[in-house]
Design a protein around this motif. Structure first.
Motif, PDB file in Angstrom:
ATOM      1  N   SER A 122     -41.746  22.416 177.567  1.00  0.00           N
ATOM      2  CA  SER A 122     -42.688  23.409 178.071  1.00  0.00           C
ATOM      3  C   SER A 122     -42.112  24.798 177.809  1.00  0.00           C
ATOM      4  CB  SER A 122     -42.924  23.208 179.573  1.00  0.00           C
ATOM      5  OG  SER A 122     -43.833  24.154 180.074  1.00  0.00           O
ATOM      6  N   TYR A 123     -42.579  25.437 176.726  1.00  0.00           N
ATOM      7  CA  TYR A 123     -41.967  26.655 176.202  1.00  0.00           C
ATOM      8  C   TYR A 123     -40.460  26.449 176.099  1.00  0.00           C
ATOM      9  CZ  TYR A 123     -41.008  31.616 175.315  1.00  0.00           C
ATOM     10  OH  TYR A 123     -40.579  32.806 174.754  1.00  0.00           O
TER      11      TYR A 123
ATOM     12  N   ASP B  15     -46.795  29.832 177.867  1.00  0.00           N
ATOM     13  CA  ASP B  15     -47.332  28.771 178.726  1.00  0.00           C
ATOM     14  C   ASP B  15     -47.230  27.392 178.104  1.00  0.00           C
ATOM     15  OD1 ASP B  15     -49.199  29.285 176.762  1.00  0.00           O
ATOM     16  OD2 ASP B  15     -50.928  29.280 178.100  1.00  0.00           O
ATOM     17  N   GLY B  16     -46.727  27.278 176.874  1.00  0.00           N
ATOM     18  CA  GLY B  16     -46.617  25.955 176.294  1.00  0.00           C
ATOM     19  C   GLY B  16     -46.140  25.951 174.858  1.00  0.00           C
TER      20      GLY B  16
ATOM     21  N   ARG C 226     -37.106  17.707 183.746  1.00  0.00           N
ATOM     22  CA  ARG C 226     -37.609  18.619 182.713  1.00  0.00           C
ATOM     23  C   ARG C 226     -38.703  17.937 181.878  1.00  0.00           C
ATOM     24  NH1 ARG C 226     -33.132  19.149 179.504  1.00  0.00           N
ATOM     25  NH2 ARG C 226     -33.997  17.881 177.841  1.00  0.00           N
TER      26      ARG C 226
ATOM     27  N   GLU D 199     -47.077  23.406 184.402  1.00  0.00           N
ATOM     28  CA  GLU D 199     -46.694  23.193 183.010  1.00  0.00           C
ATOM     29  C   GLU D 199     -47.792  22.434 182.251  1.00  0.00           C
ATOM     30  OE1 GLU D 199     -41.835  22.953 183.382  1.00  0.00           O
ATOM     31  OE2 GLU D 199     -43.032  21.256 184.092  1.00  0.00           O
TER      32      GLU D 199
ATOM     33  N   TRP E  57     -34.366  25.315 181.894  1.00  0.00           N
ATOM     34  CA  TRP E  57     -35.306  24.729 182.849  1.00  0.00           C
ATOM     35  C   TRP E  57     -34.806  24.932 184.281  1.00  0.00           C
ATOM     36  CZ3 TRP E  57     -34.651  20.940 186.532  1.00  0.00           C
ATOM     37  CH2 TRP E  57     -35.827  20.485 187.154  1.00  0.00           C
TER      38      TRP E  57
ATOM     39  N   LYS F 177     -43.556  16.890 183.332  1.00  0.00           N
ATOM     40  CA  LYS F 177     -44.099  18.220 183.582  1.00  0.00           C
ATOM     41  C   LYS F 177     -44.871  18.280 184.903  1.00  0.00           C
ATOM     42  CE  LYS F 177     -42.680  19.276 179.403  1.00  0.00           C
ATOM     43  NZ  LYS F 177     -41.961  18.032 179.067  1.00  0.00           N
TER      44      LYS F 177
ATOM     45  N   ASN G 155     -34.847  28.663 185.274  1.00  0.00           N
ATOM     46  CA  ASN G 155     -36.085  29.379 184.922  1.00  0.00           C
ATOM     47  C   ASN G 155     -35.781  30.636 184.106  1.00  0.00           C
ATOM     48  OD1 ASN G 155     -37.779  27.533 186.103  1.00  0.00           O
ATOM     49  ND2 ASN G 155     -38.131  28.703 187.971  1.00  0.00           N
TER      50      ASN G 155
ATOM     51  N   HIS H  52     -38.279  33.267 183.277  1.00  0.00           N
ATOM     52  CA  HIS H  52     -39.511  32.530 183.002  1.00  0.00           C
ATOM     53  C   HIS H  52     -40.373  32.559 184.261  1.00  0.00           C
ATOM     54  CE1 HIS H  52     -42.050  29.883 180.758  1.00  0.00           C
ATOM     55  NE2 HIS H  52     -41.874  28.842 181.546  1.00  0.00           N
TER      56      HIS H  52
ATOM     57  N   PHE I  71     -45.706  29.897 185.148  1.00  0.00           N
ATOM     58  CA  PHE I  71     -45.566  28.934 184.061  1.00  0.00           C
ATOM     59  C   PHE I  71     -44.553  27.849 184.402  1.00  0.00           C
ATOM     60  CE2 PHE I  71     -46.529  32.995 181.644  1.00  0.00           C
ATOM     61  CZ  PHE I  71     -47.899  32.747 181.604  1.00  0.00           C
ATOM     62  N   ALA I  72     -43.503  28.214 185.150  1.00  0.00           N
ATOM     63  CA  ALA I  72     -42.467  27.235 185.508  1.00  0.00           C
ATOM     64  C   ALA I  72     -42.969  26.254 186.559  1.00  0.00           C
ATOM     65  CB  ALA I  72     -41.221  27.950 186.013  1.00  0.00           C
TER      66      ALA I  72
END
Length: 609
Positions: free
Chosen positions: A489-490, A418-419, A311, A318, A208, A314, A211, A170, A174-175
Motif C-alpha cells: 500500500s504505497y 493512496d495505493g 502489513r 488501505e 509501515w 490491508k 507510517n 504517511h 491513507f495509513a
C-alpha cells in the motif's frame, strides 16, 4: 524518479573488473567470492551504490548471484532472466546457471574442491542463505569465510554514496492506523515470540510500522534504515538524520530513540551482552546480525518479521485507497490504449509508449488531485520478440518499433499516495494470427480461473497456482514465473509473504492484495501476459455450502483486448465473467474519461458472444 532508458553496464568492462576482484582475492589467499544482488536490507530495489552485481557483470535483473573463482566465473539467474542475461553479460567470462534448478548451495556442493575458501559479505546474505551455503561448502570439503570488508566496495572507485532522500509522514487517512498503535501491536507480538527485542531490517516494515515513506531506492517509497523494536516499548530507529526535517524528527522522536545508522552494530552488541533475546527473520535478516548477537552472549530467536502479515493484510483505509488508485490508473491506461489504437503501425516505439503512459498517469493524477508520485517499477514495454523477454527493460540500445502483425506487451504500475498499482495488457498491433489469438485466450482462461475462484480458509498460494496453468498445460504449454505476487500500500509492488506460485506457502488472508498474471512466451516471436490485481475477500458461506470460503475482488479496471479473444475457447461461465468485468470497467472509469476515449472504452468493453 521515473524511468530512464540507460543500458546495463557495458559487458566489456567485466574482464577488467573481474580481474581486479581476483587480484584482491589472491592477496588474501581466498579461492573465490560470492556476489549477490542484494543490499543490507535484502530488498528487490537497491540504491545505486549497492548495485554490486550489476557493476561487476552488467546484469541488471532484480534477482541473481555471481560466484567468482580463480579461473572460472558463474552467474545464477531464474527463468525470468534467461534471455536477458545472455544479452547483458560477457559469456566469455561468465557461465550461466539456473538460480532455481541449480542454486548456489547445490552448485557449491558439487563443484568446489576440498580445502577451497570462499569469501562472502555477511551483511549481504540472510541467515538462511548462509546456513545453506555453509552446509553445502562443508559437504564439498570447502569453507565459507565471512569478510569484514566487501572487495567490490574497495575496487569500485566511483561507487555512489548512500542516498539521502527526505523522509515524509504517511497521512493517517491513507495509513488507517496510528504508528503508536502499530508499534504496540508489534511489541506484543515480540513478547509472544519469547523475545525481548526484534531487529527490523526490511525498510518496508519500518515504513509501515512508523507510517513514513522515503525515496532512497528506485520506484519504492522507502527510507533505508533499521529499527530495534522492544517488547517493553523502548524502540530504537537507525536512520541518517540528514533525511529528517524538523517536523519528521519531532514526529519520530515520539515513537523511538533516533540513532545514527553506524550505531546499529554497537547497540546490538550492547543488548546481546545483557543476555537479550533478539528476534531475527531468517529469510530477511543479514547473517552479520546473527553473528553479532551470538558472539556477544545474546540469544537469537528465529522468527518471521512481525510486521510482515499486518502489513500484508490491508485495513479498510488501505483497501479504499487501492480501489481509488485503480480507478484513476484504469482511466490513465484506457487513455493510452485509445491513443495507441488511433496511431498507425510502425510509427511508435517502445520508449514512446513508456513516456506516453507516464504522461497519461500524470495528467489523470493532476485532474483528480492525487499526483503520480513515481512508477512502481521500470515499465516492461515489449514489442514483438521483446515481449517474450519476461522482465525486459527497454533501453535506447534495444528500443524497437511497434510493427504491424505483432503483439505488444505493456506491464506497468504507478505509485500514488493512496495505493500502488501493477497491470499488464497485451494488445494486437494490426491483425493477429490465429495462433496468437489461441495462446492469448488460453492465458485469459487462466486469469479468469483465478479471478472466479473460491477457496477454504487456510488455502495457500501454492494450492491454487495450477488453476492459472491448466488451460495451457492441456496444450503442452506453460510459463516460467509465478502466477502472482503480493502488492503493498504505497510501498513495494512486490511484497511478501503472500504469493500465488509453486513456492507460495503462505496462507491467503482477508485483505491481502496479489497480482493475477499468467502468461505465455514464444522466444523470438512474442510474449503474452494479462495481469490484474486482486484482493482477498472475507470468508463467507456460499448458498448450500458447508464451510466459509474466501474469494477475490478484482481491483484493476482496464479492458482486455477483444481482438485477441477466441470466444469459442471460453466456457460459458468464463465468458459471463469477462462480460461482467467489462461492464464494471465501463461503469467505474467511464465517468473519468470523455470524448474519443469514452467512445473507445464503450467499444472496448462491448459484450462478446
Amino acid at each position: 524518479m521515473f524511468q530512464t532508458f540507460d543500458s546495463a553496464s557495458d559487458p566489456s568492462t567485466a574482464a577488467t573488473r573481474v580481474a581486479k576482484l581476483r587480484e584482491w582475492l589472491v592477496a588474501r589467499e581466498l579461492d573465490g567470492f560470492i556476489v549477490p544482488r542484494a543490499d543490507q536490507h535484502q530488498g528487490e530495489y537497491v540504491a545505486p551504490g549497492s548495485e554490486r552485481l550489476r557493476w561487476l557483470t552488467g546484469f541488471s535483473g532484480s534477482a541473481g548471484v555471481a560466484i567468482i573463482l580463480a579461473n572460472r566465473a558463474f552467474i545464477f539467474v531464474d527463468g525470468r532472466y534467461q534471455l536477458q542475461v545472455r544479452e547483458q553479460v560477457d559469456l566469455g567470462i561468465f557461465s550461466i546457471e539456473n538460480l532455481i534448478e541449480n542454486p548456489p548451495p547445490a552448485w557449491i556442493r558439487e563443484n568446489l574442491g576440498k580445502g577451497a575458501e570462499i569469501g562472502f559479505d555477511p551483511w549481504l546474505h540472510t541467515i538462511s542463505e548462509v546456513s545453506a551455503l555453509k552446509k553445502a561448502a562443508a559437504k564439498a570439503g570447502a569453507t565459507l569465510v565471512p569478510l569484514a570488508d566487501n572487495p567490490i566496495d574497495e575496487i569500485w572507485t566511483d561507487q555512489p554514496e548512500p542516498p539521502l532522500a527526505p523522509v515524509e509522514i504517511h497521512p493517517i487517512a491513507f495509513a488507517g492506523e496510528l504508528a503508536k498503535d502499530k508499534l504496540a501491536r508489534l511489541a506484543a507480538a515480540i513478547a509472544r515470540e519469547g523475545a525481548t527485542h526484534c531487529v527490523l531490517t526490511d525498510p518496508s516494515s519500518i515504513a509501515w510500522a512508523f507510517n513514513i515513506r522515503g525515496g532512497d531506492v528506485p520506484h519504492t517509497p522507502l527510507a533505508l534504515g533499521f529499527a530495534i523494536l522492544a517488547a517493553d516499548g523502548k524502540h530504537r530507529l537507525f536512520m541518517d538524520g540528514r533525511k529528517l526535517s524538523r517536523k519528521v524528527e519531532a514526529y519520530l522522536t515520539q515513537l523511538a530513540d533516533l540513532r545514527a545508522p553506524d550505531m546499529l552494530e554497537a547497540d546490538v552488541i550492547e543488548l546481546a551482552r545483557t543476555g537479550a533475546r533478539i528476534a531475527l527473520d531468517p529469510v530477511l535478516a543479514a547473517d552479520k546480525l546473527r553473528a553479532l548477537v551470538e558472539e556477544n552472549g545474546g540469544i537469537v530467536v528465529l522468527e518471521p518479521d512481525p510486521a510482515r502479515l499486518p502489513r500484508a493484510t490491508k485495513n479498510q483505509a488501505e483497501i479504499q485507497g487501492a480501489r481509488a488508485a485503480h480507478r484513476r490508473d484504469g482511466a490513465a491506461v484506457a487513455k493510452l490504449l485509445c491513443w495507441l489504437d488511433a496511431q498507425k503501425p510502425n510509427t511508435l516505439d517502445e520508449i514512446k509508449m513508456v513516456t506516453q503512459l507516464e504522461e497519461m498517469r500524470r495528467s489523470v493524477g493532476e485532474e483528480t488531485q492525487m499526483p503520480l508520485r513515481d512508477v512502481s517499477f521500470d515499465t516492461i514495454s515489449g514489442a514483438g520478440p521483446n515481449g517474450a523477454i519476461m522482465h525486459y527493460r527497454v533501453s535506447r540500445a534495444t528500443n524497437r518499433p511497434l510493427r504491424d502483425g505483432e503483439l505488444f506487451l505493456l506491464d506497468s504500475g504507478a505509485q500514488y499516495q493512496d495505493g500502488t498499482t501493477d497491470i499488464t495488457r497485451t494488445v494486437a498491433i494490426g491483425r493477429p494470427t490465429d495462433e496468437m489469438r489461441e495462446r492469448f485466450t488460453l492465458v485469459l482462461k487462466g486469469m479468469i480461473s483465478i479471478s472466479m475462484l473460491h477457496f477454504p480458509v487456510g488455502t495457500r498460494g501454492c494450492d491454487i497456482d495450477a488453476f492459472a496453468r491448466i488451460a495451457l498445460w492441456q496444450r503442452g504449454l506453460d510459463f516460467a514465473h509465478g502466477t502472482g505476487h503480493g502488492v503493498g500500500s504505497y510501498l513495494a509492488v512486490h511484497e511478501g509473504p503472500q504469493r500465488i506460485a509453486k513456492t507460495g506457502t503462505e496462507k491467503l488472508l482477508e485483505g491481502m492484495i496479489l497480482s493475477n498474471e499468467p502468461g505465455y512466451y514464444k522466444e523470438g516471436h512474442y510474449g503474452i501476459r494479462i495481469e490484474n490485481l486482486i484482493l482477498v475477500t472475507a470468508a463467507k458461506a456460499l448458498e448450500g455450502g458447508d464451510l466459509p470460503v474466501h474469494g477475490f475482488e478484482t481491483l484493476t479496471l482496464v479492458p482486455i483486448d477483444r481482438r485477441l479473444i477466441d470466444a469459442d475457447l471460453l466456457a460459458p461461465d468464463e465468458l459471463e465473467w469477462l462480460n461482467a468485468y467489462h461492464v464494471r470497467v465501463l461503469a467505474e472509469i467511464g465517468p473519468m474519461v470523455d470524448g474519443e476515449t469514452l467512445r473507445w472504452l464503450e467499444n472496448a468493453t462491448a459484450a462478446i458472444g
